[in-house]
Design an enzyme around this catalytic site. Structure first.
Site, PDB file in Angstrom:
ATOM      1  N   GLN A   1     -28.461  22.791  40.492  1.00  0.00           N
ATOM      2  CA  GLN A   1     -29.253  21.573  40.367  1.00  0.00           C
ATOM      3  C   GLN A   1     -28.436  20.445  39.736  1.00  0.00           C
ATOM      4  O   GLN A   1     -28.525  19.297  40.132  1.00  0.00           O
ATOM      5  CB  GLN A   1     -30.485  21.889  39.521  1.00  0.00           C
ATOM      6  CG  GLN A   1     -31.673  21.020  39.755  1.00  0.00           C
ATOM      7  CD  GLN A   1     -32.117  21.033  41.188  1.00  0.00           C
ATOM      8  OE1 GLN A   1     -31.993  20.023  41.876  1.00  0.00           O
ATOM      9  NE2 GLN A   1     -32.619  22.139  41.679  1.00  0.00           N
TER      10      GLN A   1
ATOM     11  N   HIS B   1     -34.368  29.840  37.795  1.00  0.00           N
ATOM     12  CA  HIS B   1     -34.754  30.030  39.188  1.00  0.00           C
ATOM     13  C   HIS B   1     -34.635  31.534  39.465  1.00  0.00           C
ATOM     14  O   HIS B   1     -33.818  32.204  38.843  1.00  0.00           O
ATOM     15  CB  HIS B   1     -33.742  29.247  40.029  1.00  0.00           C
ATOM     16  CG  HIS B   1     -34.046  29.153  41.482  1.00  0.00           C
ATOM     17  ND1 HIS B   1     -33.790  30.180  42.360  1.00  0.00           N
ATOM     18  CD2 HIS B   1     -34.555  28.138  42.235  1.00  0.00           C
ATOM     19  CE1 HIS B   1     -34.127  29.807  43.581  1.00  0.00           C
ATOM     20  NE2 HIS B   1     -34.598  28.576  43.541  1.00  0.00           N
TER      21      HIS B   1
ATOM     22  N   ASP C   1     -25.826  28.569  36.224  1.00  0.00           N
ATOM     23  CA  ASP C   1     -26.367  28.242  37.537  1.00  0.00           C
ATOM     24  C   ASP C   1     -26.362  26.717  37.634  1.00  0.00           C
ATOM     25  O   ASP C   1     -27.234  26.049  37.097  1.00  0.00           O
ATOM     26  CB  ASP C   1     -27.791  28.807  37.655  1.00  0.00           C
ATOM     27  CG  ASP C   1     -28.509  28.305  38.901  1.00  0.00           C
ATOM     28  OD1 ASP C   1     -27.882  27.600  39.710  1.00  0.00           O
ATOM     29  OD2 ASP C   1     -29.705  28.612  39.056  1.00  0.00           O
TER      30      ASP C   1
ATOM     31  N   LYS D   1     -27.227  21.055  48.192  1.00  0.00           N
ATOM     32  CA  LYS D   1     -27.946  20.173  47.275  1.00  0.00           C
ATOM     33  C   LYS D   1     -27.131  18.935  46.927  1.00  0.00           C
ATOM     34  O   LYS D   1     -27.572  18.081  46.174  1.00  0.00           O
ATOM     35  CB  LYS D   1     -28.290  20.928  45.986  1.00  0.00           C
ATOM     36  CG  LYS D   1     -29.441  21.900  46.138  1.00  0.00           C
ATOM     37  CD  LYS D   1     -29.976  22.282  44.771  1.00  0.00           C
ATOM     38  CE  LYS D   1     -30.579  23.652  44.727  1.00  0.00           C
ATOM     39  NZ  LYS D   1     -31.812  23.825  45.503  1.00  0.00           N
TER      40      LYS D   1
ATOM     41  N   CYS E   1     -39.776  28.879  43.194  1.00  0.00           N
ATOM     42  CA  CYS E   1     -38.928  30.051  42.917  1.00  0.00           C
ATOM     43  C   CYS E   1     -38.777  30.275  41.420  1.00  0.00           C
ATOM     44  O   CYS E   1     -37.718  30.696  40.950  1.00  0.00           O
ATOM     45  CB  CYS E   1     -37.556  29.917  43.564  1.00  0.00           C
ATOM     46  SG  CYS E   1     -37.629  29.851  45.334  1.00  0.00           S
TER      47      CYS E   1
END
Lengths: 132, 408
Positions: B202, B122, B199, B225, B366
Site C-alpha cells: 500500500q 491484510h 508488507d 498498485k 481482506c
C-alpha cells in the site's frame, strides 16, 4: 430498472419473518465471505412435516435481507420436498430487479440457508425411517 | 505541484463512461489505473522483442533479457536496495510474503518461537504466518491499535521478547491508512534478534521507501498498485538472508547444473525465479517506475493528502456517516478513507455510487480480523491517487446524497 425498487427497500426496512423460532426443528447459517453477510434460518415443522414457522436473522445488504424476507413469506405450509425444488432463477425472478453477477450471492444467500436448514430437518426424519 | 487533469489524460481508461457518467475511480488502494506508457510497453514488447530470457544467444533474447534485468536494477534503485541481487520478481505481494514464510520461515521458526503481526494486516500478511505457526507449533502475537487507530507501540514492546523470531508488519493499512512507525518497530525487533518483513504494497505507491534506512530484512510489494501491470510482485531481501534461504520453487532457470539425481541452485536472485517469468509485465513495470519518478512521490503524496482532507471535510457533514481513518499525525492516513452509513450496508453504498460512475470498494478489504476489531461487518472505502481531482470527491459526495435519499 432500479435495483433498489420500492418492494426491495420495503422488505429491507420492514423485514417479514425476522426473529427466532422456539424449539426449532432445524437451524442453519450461511455466510457471504465477500461482504460479511450472514443469514440464520430457523424452522419448525408441523405434524405433517410441513413448515409451521420459519424465521431468519442476521445482517447484510439490502438485497440479501430483502430476498430472505420475500422468500420466507412464501414458505409456510410447504413440504421439505417442495422447498428443495426451488430454483435459484425463481428467486431472481421473484426479486424482479437487475442482479449483477457480483450481487447474485447476496440474492441467493437466504435460499442457500433455507436449503441447508431443510436438509438438516430432513436428515433425522430419514434416519428414523431407516431405523424402523 | 501536480496537475491531476493533465495526468488523467495519460490514462486511457478515463475516456470510459460508467452508467452514462464519466468514470470516477476511487479504488486505487485496490489497484491503480495504468498510464498509456505502461500499456505501450506491453504492446511494444510483444510486437518487437518477445523472446525467452536467460537462455539464448540470439538478438531478441538478449534484448528481452537486458530489458528484464534493467527493471530489476531500476527497482533496486527505487527502494534504495544495495544491489539488484536483493530483488526477486514474484506474481504479487502475497506470493512475496509466502515465499519468505515457505523458505526462511520453514528453516528458522521452531516450536514455541513467536511471530508478531499487527491487527492492521491484510490477510496476505496474516494467513501465511498463521499457517506457519500452526505447522511449527509457534505462537502468533497481534499488536492492537490505540483509539485513534495507530499502532500501539507500548503494547508492541510488551509483546517483544527473546522468543520473537519475526515481526511482520504493514507499511500502510489498506483500511485505515495507518502508517506504523516502521523504523522504530524494526529497530526494536532487531534488538531482540528478530527478523522483520514489511508488507509495503500500500505504501510504496506514494511514499519514498529506503530499505537501507528502514533496515527491514524483507520488503514485499506489487506492481499493480503503483501504475504497473498485474502479475508482478517484488520481494526485497537482504543479500545474506537470500543466500541462506532454500529455493521456493524448483525447475528451469533456478539451477546452475542438473545431474540425473541432483541439482545445484543458481545464484541469487535467480535461485528464486523458477520457470519463465512474467517478462512483459516486468518490463512494463519499469515504465510505471519511470512515471512515478517523473511525477515525484512527494508530489503524489502531497496531492493525496489534500484530497483526503477535502473528502474528510465533505463526508463528515453527514451525521449518518461514520469515518474510519488513522488520525494521529505520526501515523495518519494520507490517501485512504473508510466509512460506514447507519443502516446501509457497504455493498449497497458501492452499488449506488456505481450508478453515478463512482467506483469505490466495499466489503471486508481482506482484513476480517480488523473488521471484527472495529466491530463492523464491512466498510466502504475511497482511496486517492495522482489522477484524482477535487471534482471526483464532489461527485462522490453527490453519490453519497443519492444513497442517503434512496434509503431514507
Amino acid at each position: 430498472m432500479d435495483i433498489y425498487s420500492e418492494i426491495i427497500l420495503d422488505h429491507y426496512k420492514n423485514p417479514r419473518n425476522k426473529g427466532s423460532v422456539k424449539n426449532a426443528t432445524a437451524t442453519a447459517i450461511e455466510h457471504n465471505p465477500l461482504c460479511g453477510d450472514k443469514i440464520k434460518i430457523e424452522l419448525l415443522l408441523d405434524k405433517s412435516n410441513r413448515i409451521k414457522t420459519i424465521k431468519f436473522s442476521g445482517s447484510g445488504c439490502a438485497i440479501s435481507q430483502a430476498a430472505a424476507s420475500m422468500l420466507l413469506e412464501t414458505l409456510t405450509g410447504k413440504t421439505l420436498n417442495e422447498i428443495e425444488k426451488i430454483k435459484s432463477r425463481e428467486i431472481i425472478k421473484m426479486l424482479n430487479i437487475p442482479i449483477s453477477p457480483a450481487r447474485e450471492k447476496c440474492a441467493l444467500l437466504g435460499l442457500y440457508a433455507v436449503k441447508k436448514a431443510v436438509e438438516l430437518a430432513a436428515k433425522p426424519r430419514n434416519s428414523k425411517k431407516r431405523s424402523k | 505541484m501536480l496537475d491531476p487533469n493533465k495526468i488523467k489524460k495519460q490514462f486511457p481508461i478515463f475516456k470510459r463512461e460508467i452508467n452514462n457518467h464519466s468514470l470516477v475511480y476511487l479504488d486505487s488502494a485496490s489497484t491503480s489505473q495504468k498510464p498509456q506508457a505502461v500499456i505501450n510497453s506491453l504492446v511494444n514488447y510483444y510486437k518487437n522483442t518477445n523472446a525467452n530470457i536467460h537462455r539464448s544467444i540470439y538478438k531478441l533474447s538478449e534484448e528481452a533479457t537486458s530489458a528484464y534485468e534493467n527493471v530489476r536494477s531500476q527497482t533496486a534503485k527505487f527502494i534504495n536496495a544495495k544491489s539488484s541481487r536483493e530483488i526477486i520478481f514474484t506474481r504479487n505481494a502475497t506470493e512475496s510474503i509466502n515465499m519468505v514464510a515457505q523458505t526462511w520461515g520453514k528453516l528458522n521458526i521452531k516450536p514455541n518461537d513467536e511471530i508478531i503481526v499487527s491487527i492492521l494486516e491484510h490477510h496476505s500478511n496474516l494467513v501465511p504466518w498463521q499457517q506457519l505457526c500452526k505447522e511449527k507449533n509457534a505462537k502468533l502475537k497481534i499488536i492492537p491499535l490505540t483509539k485513534n487507530y495507530s499502532i500501539d507501540l507500548k503494547n508492541y514492546k510488551k509483546l517483544l521478547s527473546k522468543k520473537t523470531k519475526l515481526v511482520a508488519i504493514t507499511g500502510e493499512s489498506n483500511v485505515l491508512g495507518t502508517r506504523p512507525p516502521l523504523k522504530e518497530i524494526i529497530k526494536l525487533a532487531h534488538g531482540k534478534n528478530a527478523i522483520t518483513i514489511v508488507d509495503g504494497a500500500q505504501m510504496v505507491a506514494h511514499s519514498h521507501v529506503d530499505v537501507q534506512d528502514l533496515d527491514c530484512d524483507f520488503f514485499a510489494f506489487s506492481s499493480h498498485k503503483m501504475l504497473g501491470p498485474t502479475g508482478v510482485g517484488i520481494l526485497y531481501g537482504k543479500e545474506n538472508l537470500f543466500k541462506k534461504m532454500p529455493p521456493f520453487l524448483f525447475g528451469g532457470d533456478m539451477i546452475k547444473t542438473v545431474s540425473k539425481y541432483d541439482a545445484q541452485w543458481n545464484d541469487i536472485p535467480w535461485k528464486f525465479e523458477a520457470g519463465t517469468p512474467n517478462i512483459a509485465d516486468v518490463i512494463a513495470f519499469g515504465e510505471a517506475l519511470n512515471f512515478l519518478t517523473r511525477t515525484g512521490l512527494k508530489n503524489i503524496n502531497e496531492h493525496n493528502k489534500k484530497l483526503l482532507k477535502y473528502a474528510i471535510e465533505e463526508f463528515s457533514k453527514y451525521k449518518e456517516v461514520k469515518l474510519f481513518y488513522a488520525k494521529d499525525s505520526a501515523q495518519s492516513s494520507t490517501s485512504i478513507l473508510s466509512f460506514s452509513i447507519k443502516n446501509i450496508h457497504p455493498h449497497d453504498i458501492a452499488q449506488i455510487f456505481d450508478t453515478e460512475g463512482v467506483e469505490i470498494r466495499s466489503g471486508h478489504h481482506c482484513c476480517e480480523p480488523l473488521m471484527d476489531y472495529l466491530k463492523v461487518p464491512a466498510l466502504a472505502r475511497i482511496s486517492f491517487y495522482l489522477y484524482n481531482t477535487f471534482e471526483d470527491i464532489d461527485l462522490a459526495e453527490k453519490a453519497l446524497k443519492k444513497t442517503l435519499k434512496i434509503f431514507k
